[in-house]
Enzyme design. Structure first.
Site, PDB file in Angstrom:
ATOM      1  N   LEU A 352       0.833  -1.207   0.000  1.00 46.00           N
ATOM      2  CA  LEU A 352       0.000   0.000   0.000  1.00 46.00           C
ATOM      3  C   LEU A 352       0.864   1.252   0.000  1.00 46.00           C
ATOM      4  O   LEU A 352       0.465   2.303  -0.474  1.00 46.00           O
ATOM      5  CB  LEU A 352      -0.899   0.024   1.240  1.00 46.00           C
ATOM      6  CG  LEU A 352      -2.027  -0.997   1.297  1.00 46.00           C
ATOM      7  CD1 LEU A 352      -2.661  -1.003   2.670  1.00 46.00           C
ATOM      8  CD2 LEU A 352      -3.064  -0.687   0.231  1.00 46.00           C
ATOM      9  N   GLY A 353       2.033   1.134   0.581  1.00 48.72           N
ATOM     10  CA  GLY A 353       2.901   2.311   0.601  1.00 48.72           C
ATOM     11  C   GLY A 353       4.027   2.134   1.591  1.00 48.72           C
ATOM     12  O   GLY A 353       4.157   1.096   2.251  1.00 48.72           O
ATOM     13  N   GLY A 355       5.398   3.646   4.888  1.00 46.89           N
ATOM     14  CA  GLY A 355       5.124   4.547   6.009  1.00 46.89           C
ATOM     15  C   GLY A 355       6.427   5.077   6.544  1.00 46.89           C
ATOM     16  O   GLY A 355       7.503   4.771   6.029  1.00 46.89           O
ATOM     17  N   PHE A 357       7.915   4.236   9.075  1.00 45.84           N
ATOM     18  CA  PHE A 357       8.729   3.248   9.764  1.00 45.84           C
ATOM     19  C   PHE A 357       8.826   1.924   9.023  1.00 45.84           C
ATOM     20  O   PHE A 357       9.438   0.995   9.501  1.00 45.84           O
ATOM     21  CB  PHE A 357       8.164   3.003  11.158  1.00 45.84           C
ATOM     22  CG  PHE A 357       8.140   4.240  11.980  1.00 45.84           C
ATOM     23  CD1 PHE A 357       9.290   4.660  12.633  1.00 45.84           C
ATOM     24  CD2 PHE A 357       7.009   5.011  12.072  1.00 45.84           C
ATOM     25  CE1 PHE A 357       9.290   5.820  13.377  1.00 45.84           C
ATOM     26  CE2 PHE A 357       6.997   6.170  12.818  1.00 45.84           C
ATOM     27  CZ  PHE A 357       8.143   6.585  13.467  1.00 45.84           C
ATOM     28  N   GLY A 358       8.190   1.832   7.886  1.00 49.87           N
ATOM     29  CA  GLY A 358       8.310   0.570   7.172  1.00 49.87           C
ATOM     30  C   GLY A 358       7.263   0.459   6.086  1.00 49.87           C
ATOM     31  O   GLY A 358       6.526   1.392   5.805  1.00 49.87           O
ATOM     32  N   VAL A 360       3.890  -0.952   4.207  1.00 46.47           N
ATOM     33  CA  VAL A 360       2.529  -1.315   4.609  1.00 46.47           C
ATOM     34  C   VAL A 360       1.905  -2.147   3.492  1.00 46.47           C
ATOM     35  O   VAL A 360       1.934  -1.745   2.323  1.00 46.47           O
ATOM     36  CB  VAL A 360       1.664  -0.060   4.838  1.00 46.47           C
ATOM     37  CG1 VAL A 360       0.320  -0.461   5.401  1.00 46.47           C
ATOM     38  CG2 VAL A 360       2.355   0.902   5.781  1.00 46.47           C
ATOM     39  N   ASP A 471       4.496  12.205  15.444  1.00 48.76           N
ATOM     40  CA  ASP A 471       4.725  12.285  13.994  1.00 48.76           C
ATOM     41  C   ASP A 471       3.418  12.614  13.286  1.00 48.76           C
ATOM     42  O   ASP A 471       2.995  11.906  12.377  1.00 48.76           O
ATOM     43  CB  ASP A 471       5.347  10.986  13.477  1.00 48.76           C
ATOM     44  CG  ASP A 471       6.068  11.194  12.147  1.00 48.76           C
ATOM     45  OD1 ASP A 471       6.230  12.372  11.749  1.00 48.76           O
ATOM     46  OD2 ASP A 471       6.461  10.205  11.518  1.00 48.76           O
TER      47      ASP A 471
END
Ligand SMILES: *[C@@H]1O[C@H](CO)[C@@H](O)[C@H](O)[C@H]1NC(C)=O
Ligand SMILES: *[C@@H]1O[C@H](CO)[C@@H](O)[C@H](O)[C@H]1NC(C)=O
Ligand SMILES: *[C@@H]1O[C@H](CO)[C@@H](O)[C@H](O)[C@H]1NC(C)=O
Ligand SMILES: *[C@@H]1O[C@H](CO)[C@@H](O)[C@H](O)[C@H]1NC(C)=O
Ligand SMILES: *[C@@H]1O[C@H](CO)[C@@H](O)[C@H](O)[C@H]1NC(C)=O
Ligand SMILES: *[C@@H]1O[C@H](CO)[C@@H](O)[C@H](O)[C@H]1NC(C)=O
Ligand SMILES: *[C@@H]1O[C@H](CO)[C@@H](O)[C@H](O)[C@H]1NC(C)=O
Ligand SMILES: *[C@@H]1O[C@H](CO)[C@@H](O)[C@H](O)[C@H]1NC(C)=O
Length: 692
Positions: A352-353, A355, A357-358, A360, A471
């Site tokens: 999906l993308g 993020g 931090f990692g 998704v 964030d």
């Protein structure tokens, strides 16, 4: 008698000229240890104990000036011609966050009729001019700029250039920074904000009307200059001028240092011997690294090898072992197999993308057939991971309709998998920045803003312990099927803090959303969340990112740009033009003012999330006058607050913004205002259509 008097006067004239030329037409500073009163500083400029002249530190929105105290006679009074002159100096630009990409705005060698440069601005103006007098011949300003941010307003060629400026920051000539290495006839690239010490020679030949700028990383002057301009400086110069340096920072900030300086009229300035200049203390981290590196590097290497071997063995043995402490954690612990199946083996197609931090992935849980989003966070530090997972118990119990629900988790080796509710409409940034496929209407945006505000209030106050998000940004706001805004990634930033060495604080977040005190103290607070929320409000309102490196320069920093427009009375010009004028002006003004209030540099001036929610719900009217976001401790920015003071003084009585706010706050509690009234109100003068 008359003859004697004439003679005496001539002698006096001659003597004074002699004294002037001896004391002021030449100087040499190898370090600024004992310049005493010979240099005058203002703004953030200071001479450090080690003899380094620091024009600015890496605090946002500073400017600093350092000039030779005595004026230099630049012109032959009988011919009106500027003398030849020559200067050499060594400088370094050390960006904030030790990152070469994020620093600003640059510094300049300047020759000016004043040494105070009162009324000049920081940011892209480099402390040399302000937005009104840029380009005015009456500045009599000459500068060679070392500019580290590309400002399209000044037609900057890139974000790493050297330029020759006459009265204006629109350079008369500029080149990308570079130098000729010894015996090499091609230019080598040079990054100004790399933190390296760079020596510069600027030579003006009055007979040829030619100016050369030469850069080098060494003590000897290369034979070739990188920038040359044929120019007669005589019309632009006054007889007596001051020579010195100016530097400034914006939201992109860097420390600007000068290590040594020589100057000479009618002759070649002495080059600086870089090895005899004062040294910059190494940053704490590198310092430790260096000691470690030199003394026990071999041992460290062996230790590393052993650890690596141990790690590999452990990794093989420890595939998906559930440890005791993991069982005590509350929310559902998924098995790796289940999640692998759900995401079809973490296929790229399900991605999906990315993020903060990692990655998704989209997934469908095999048992329930429900759709989920699986975030795969890689984390090397097992300690950090463990502490974080123990917090999942509490984070997993947070429940609010404006938070993305955490359904469960799974740990496998260094990977942490977090399972969230699937948000079919993705993240908000896709709808407001660049060229979105779908434009969100004002109603949708306002609903999202209110939702995110109440989600954040819940994190701050609605629960047994305060949760700081750390964030907040459009990219972390997800939209559910009804386009409600939901905050994602809460608590995740903490994982990164746990992982860092005790004693060092690591600033987590995204540039442009980071409160200024955060970069100093490193301690996140609810107020630093509010700062980021302010940036979020403005980005949703304006449809722009908080920092756009490629935007028109005055729009580089969104808050500054919005404030600037408000000052000029063009308050509704900031609203996203893609809305085509279809928006509720009262709500837009509330969002705008709240955005500015939350963006205050002083944390104590920012409202709490509870207050924010009450403003947004119309329970409380927003203050009529909003203070400038930059307005902060004058002690910190030196006495050079002209930039801010100007409008603070003019603002309360004359500002159009104030009238608008008076109007809107009076009308705000009653939403069904007669919109015809708007045509006679100050709002309609802004030239935007009134939404019906
Ligand atoms: C400061 O200026 C005086 C004369 O104006 C000069 O004698 C002295 O050497 C200068 N100091 C330094 C450090 O250059
Ligand atoms: C000024 O120019 C005149 C004419 O060229 C020259 O004779 C004189 O020496 C110059 N004065 C100085 C101080 O350079
Ligand atoms: C600049 O400001 C300083 C301090 O406010 C003042 O002393 C000085 O006279 C001013 N200079 C000019 C040229 O206005
Ligand atoms: C240039 O500055 C002078 C003096 O400050 C002012 O009178 C003049 O109007 C300015 N010119 C322009 C074009 O702004
Ligand atoms: C330098 O540039 C400014 C503005 O671009 C222009 O007005 C001026 O004439 C130029 N000066 C020279 C000497 O080329
Ligand atoms: C400059 O040129 C001279 C002769 O042309 C040469 O001897 C010298 O090495 C050159 N210096 C540098 C720094 O390249
Ligand atoms: C000269 O500089 C260029 C550009 O940095 C570099 O590629 C080249 O190897 C250098 N040549 C010599 C002889 O050092
Ligand atoms: C500028 O550089 C050119 C070419 O290197 C040289 O011929 C000229 O003398 C230089 N001019 C000055 C003022 O140093």
């Amino acid at each position: 008698m008359a003859e004697r008097l004439v003679l005496f006067c001539l002698a006096l004239l001659f003597l004074s000229r002699l004294v002037l030329s001896e004391s002021d037409s030449e100087f040499f500073y190898s370090g600024f240890h004992d310049v005493g009163n010979n240099m005058s500083l203002n703004g953030a400029a200071e001479i450090e104990n080690n003899g380094i002249l620091k024009l600015t530190n890496d605090t946002p929105r500073l400017l600093g000036h350092a000039f030779q105290s005595k004026a230099v006679l630049f012109k032959n009074s009988s011919t009106g011609k500027v003398f030849s002159f020559s200067t050499a100096f060594a400088f370094a630009i050390v960006p904030q966050f030790n990152s070469v990409n994020l620093g600003g705005h640059g510094m300049a060698f300047a020759i000016s009729p004043t040494k105070e440069l009162n009324g000049t601005l920081s940011r892209q103006y480099l402390g040399l001019v302000n937005s009104n007098d840029n380009g005015n011949f009456s500045n009599h300003l000459f500068a060679v700029e070392f500019d580290t941010v590309q400002d399209l307003e000044f037609k900057d060629i890139n974000d790493n250039h050297v330029g020759i400026d006459l009265n204006s920051l629109d350079s008369n000539a500029s080149v990308p920074a570079g130098y000729f290495a010894d015996g090499n006839s091609t230019i080598s690239d040079l990054i100004l904000k790399s933190g390296r010490i760079i020596q510069v020679w600027i030579d003006y030949d009055s007979s040829k009307n030619q100016l050369n700028v030469t850069l080098s990383l060494s003590s000897s002057k290369p034979n070739n200059s990188i920038l040359s301009l044929d120019v007669d400086l005589s019309p632009n110069f006054e007889d007596n001028m001051y020579v010195g340096f100016s530097a400034s920072t914006g939201l992109l900030a860097a420390a600007h240092y000068v290590f040594g300086w020589s100057f000479k009229i009618n002759g070649q300035a002495q080059s600086l011997d870089l090895s005899s200049l004062p040294k910059l203390p190494l940053p704490q981290k590198n310092h430790e690294g260096l000691i470690l590196g030199t003394s026990i590097s071999a041992a460290a290497f062996m230790l590393f090898a052993v650890l690596l071997a141990l790690y590999i063995v452990k990794r093989i043995k420890n595939m998906d072992v559930i440890e005791d402490w993991e069982l005590s954690v509350g929310p559902h612990r998924f098995s790796y197999k289940e999640l692998k199946q759900a995401t079809r083996g973490f296929r790229d197609k399900e991605l999906l993308g990315f993020g903060g931090f990692g990655r998704v992935y989209k997934g469908t849980l095999p048992n329930s057939n429900s759709q989920v989003a699986v975030k795969r966070v890689n984390h090397e530090s097992k300690q950090g991971l463990r502490e974080f997972i123990s917090e999942i118990a509490s984070i997993g119990r947070l429940r609010h309709r404006n938070l993305v629900q955490l359904l469960g988790w799974c740990r496998r080796r260094g990977d942490l998998l977090l399972v969230y509710d699937f948000m079919p409409n993705g993240s908000l940034d896709k709808y407001i920045f660049d060229e979105p496929e779908m434009i969100l209407s004002w109603e949708q945006r306002f609903k999202i803003i209110k939702g995110v505000a109440s989600g954040l209030l819940y994190l701050h106050e609605g629960w047994e312990q305060t949760v700081i998000h750390r964030d907040i940004k459009a990219g972390n706001v997800l939209l559910d099927s009804e386009l409600n805004g939901r905050l994602g990634d809460f608590g995740l930033a903490k994982l990164y803090e746990h992982g860092s060495n005790p004693g060092t604080t690591r600033v987590v977040g995204t540039l442009g959303y980071l409160a200024p005190e955060l970069t100093k103290t490193g301690k996140p607070t609810t107020s630093s969340d509010v700062f980021a929320f302010g940036a979020f409000l403005l980005e949703v309102l304006c449809g722009r990112r908080p920092i756009e490196q490629k935007a028109l320069p005055e729009e580089l920093i969104l808050v500054d740009w919005v404030w600037d427009r408000c000052k000029r009375g063009a308050i509704l010009e900031v609203v996203d033009p893609r809305l085509g004028g279809h928006y509720d002006e009262i709500e837009a003004v509330v969002v705008l003012k709240l955005g500015l209030m939350c963006s205050s540099n002083a944390s104590e001036r920012r409202p709490s999330m509870r207050q924010v929610v009450r403003y947004l719900e119309g329970e409380v009217v927003v203050p009529e006058v909003v203070a400038a976001p930059e307005e902060y401790d004058a002690n910190k920015s030196g006495d050079h607050g002209g930039e801010f003071e100007d409008f603070l003084h003019s603002y309360p009585t004359s500002s159009y913004f104030e009238k608008v706010s008076a109007w809107s706050s009076a009308e705000y509690p009653d939403r069904d205002v007669d919109l015809e009234a708007c045509t006679t109100s100050p709002l309609s003068i802004a030239g935007k259509g009134v939404k019906r």
